[in-house]
Design an enzyme around this catalytic site. Structure first.
Site, PDB file in Angstrom:
ATOM      1  N   ASP A 161      -6.783  -0.387 -35.691  1.00 48.80           N
ATOM      2  CA  ASP A 161      -5.750   0.529 -34.880  1.00 48.80           C
ATOM      3  C   ASP A 161      -4.416   1.203 -35.546  1.00 48.80           C
ATOM      4  OD1 ASP A 161      -4.785  -1.924 -34.585  1.00 48.80           O
ATOM      5  OD2 ASP A 161      -5.879  -2.090 -32.669  1.00 48.80           O
ATOM      6  N   ASN A 220      -5.118  -8.641 -21.683  1.00 51.55           N
ATOM      7  CA  ASN A 220      -5.932  -8.126 -20.493  1.00 51.55           C
ATOM      8  C   ASN A 220      -7.383  -7.922 -21.091  1.00 51.55           C
ATOM      9  OD1 ASN A 220      -5.500  -6.315 -22.660  1.00 51.55           O
ATOM     10  ND2 ASN A 220      -4.644  -4.626 -21.474  1.00 51.55           N
ATOM     11  N   GLU A 277      -8.883  -0.758 -24.106  1.00 45.53           N
ATOM     12  CA  GLU A 277      -8.261  -1.273 -22.906  1.00 45.53           C
ATOM     13  C   GLU A 277      -9.079  -1.197 -21.980  1.00 45.53           C
ATOM     14  OE1 GLU A 277      -5.252  -2.467 -23.534  1.00 45.53           O
ATOM     15  OE2 GLU A 277      -3.911  -1.009 -24.185  1.00 45.53           O
ATOM     16  N   HIS A 289      -8.283  -6.703 -24.092  1.00 46.08           N
ATOM     17  CA  HIS A 289      -8.564  -5.776 -25.030  1.00 46.08           C
ATOM     18  C   HIS A 289      -8.954  -6.186 -26.390  1.00 46.08           C
ATOM     19  CE1 HIS A 289      -4.104  -4.890 -26.224  1.00 46.08           C
ATOM     20  NE2 HIS A 289      -4.557  -5.666 -27.162  1.00 46.08           N
TER      21      HIS A 289
HETATM   22  C1  F6R Z   1      -4.111  -5.386 -33.268  1.00 45.80           C
HETATM   23  C2  F6R Z   1      -5.149  -5.249 -32.268  1.00 45.80           C
HETATM   24  C3  F6R Z   1      -5.146  -5.645 -30.721  1.00 45.80           C
HETATM   25  C4  F6R Z   1      -4.525  -7.256 -31.128  1.00 45.80           C
HETATM   26  C5  F6R Z   1      -4.254  -7.892 -29.598  1.00 45.80           C
HETATM   27  C6  F6R Z   1      -3.417  -9.160 -29.656  1.00 45.80           C
HETATM   28  O1  F6R Z   1      -4.673  -4.676 -34.288  1.00 45.80           O
HETATM   29  O2  F6R Z   1      -6.166  -4.663 -32.332  1.00 45.80           O
HETATM   30  O3  F6R Z   1      -6.220  -5.853 -30.126  1.00 45.80           O
HETATM   31  O4  F6R Z   1      -5.248  -8.313 -31.637  1.00 45.80           O
HETATM   32  O5  F6R Z   1      -2.958  -6.927 -28.730  1.00 45.80           O
HETATM   33  O6  F6R Z   1      -2.243  -9.130 -29.968  1.00 45.80           O
HETATM   34  P1  F6R Z   1      -1.217 -10.497 -30.571  1.00 45.80           P
HETATM   35  O7  F6R Z   1      -1.891 -11.266 -31.592  1.00 45.80           O
HETATM   36  O8  F6R Z   1       0.140  -9.688 -30.750  1.00 45.80           O
HETATM   37  O9  F6R Z   1      -1.144 -11.241 -29.272  1.00 45.80           O
END
Ligand code: F6R
Length: 249
Positions: free
Chosen positions: A73, A141, A148, A143
């Site tokens: 992303d 959450n 989301e 995702h």
């Molecule tokens: C990032 C992504 C997100 C993260 C998720 C967890 O490329 O795709 O899904 O993996 O938000 O983020 P952290 O590791 O910062 O808790």
């Protein structure tokens, strides 16, 4: 007769041990197949993973020149050279420590026309022969990528509105200022992710424990996109004890 099993779970005493395991799996995959196609994640979770992978690149003389990468992303409106971009994050934490060919590093471009960019990315993944190993984190959450929780999920790479929770957890990239965090992103879709031949989800910390438990035991629901991983036959969850703390014994 074949049995359907859920994700394989491996639990480590701490986040660094978990990250080392995933780094070893990636290094092995690269050595077994020098033309491997990796799907990569950003965020706090993979920082230790990429540091370990950078270390293994030196100690195991890893040759990345034939490998290809696709990140999950990128923020809409944020160019590849912007200090807040995921592209810069990857350059800093992993790419600059490897001999990856710049032409084999694939990224969604946040400043491109969003719809055309999403179509281009899907074509590029298909042209590369699909993803061999997709590395994932998980949002608090539930995702995956930036898919989301929602009444419905987009299956392919698409433009997505970020939740306030997700924007807050990315504020560090934008000087800690929530109002500077973009409100939209481009993200691989759930079907794009589930088409990877194998998936490795790395999670640490108590804030991820409830989602991890639901990912494994809960019903498959768009209210918690990570539960879709139950539908894939080759998923490894690599956890620390805190992230595993809500699992039934
Ligand atoms: C990032 C992504 C997100 C993260 C998720 C967890 O490329 O795709 O899904 O993996 O938000 O983020 P952290 O590791 O910062 O808790």
């Amino acid at each position: 007769m074949s049995t359907i099993r859920g994700p394989r779970v491996t639990i480590y005493p701490d986040a660094h041990a978990a990250a080392r395991d995933v780094a070893r799996r990636m290094a092995n995959a690269l050595q077994d197949n020098p033309a491997v196609v990796f799907g990569l994640a950003t965020g706090r979770t993979p920082v230790a993973l990429y540091a370990e992978l950078a270390r293994l690149t030196t100690t195991r003389h890893l040759d990345w020149s034939g490998a290809t990468t696709f990140n999950l992303d990128e923020f809409v409106g944020v160019g590849p050279d912007d200090p807040g971009s995921y592209r810069r994050f990857m350059q800093e934490h992993l790419f600059r420590h490897t001999n990856l060919e710049p032409g084999r590093i694939n990224f969604l471009v946040g400043t491109a026309d969003p719809d055309e960019e999403c179509r281009r990315y899907e074509r590029a993944i298909a042209q590369a022969g699909g993803l061999d190993m997709q590395i994932l984190g998980i949002g608090t959450n539930g995702h995956i990528g930036f898919n989301e929780p929602a009444p419905g999920l987009e299956s392919r790479t698409h433009r997505v509105k970020l939740t306030i929770e997700t924007r807050r957890s990315n504020a560090d990239l934008f000087g800690g200022k929530l109002d500077r965090v973009p409100t939209e992103a481009l993200s691989m879709g759930m079907a794009t992710i589930l088409q990877a031949r194998s998936l490795i989800l790395l999670a640490h910390g108590k804030s991820k424990a409830q989602c991890i438990a639901e990912l494994i035991n809960g019903p498959v629901t768009t209210a918690l996109p990570a539960t879709f991983l139950q539908l894939h036959p080759h998923v490894d969850l690599i956890l620390d004890t805190a992230a595993a703390s809500a699992l039934r014994a």
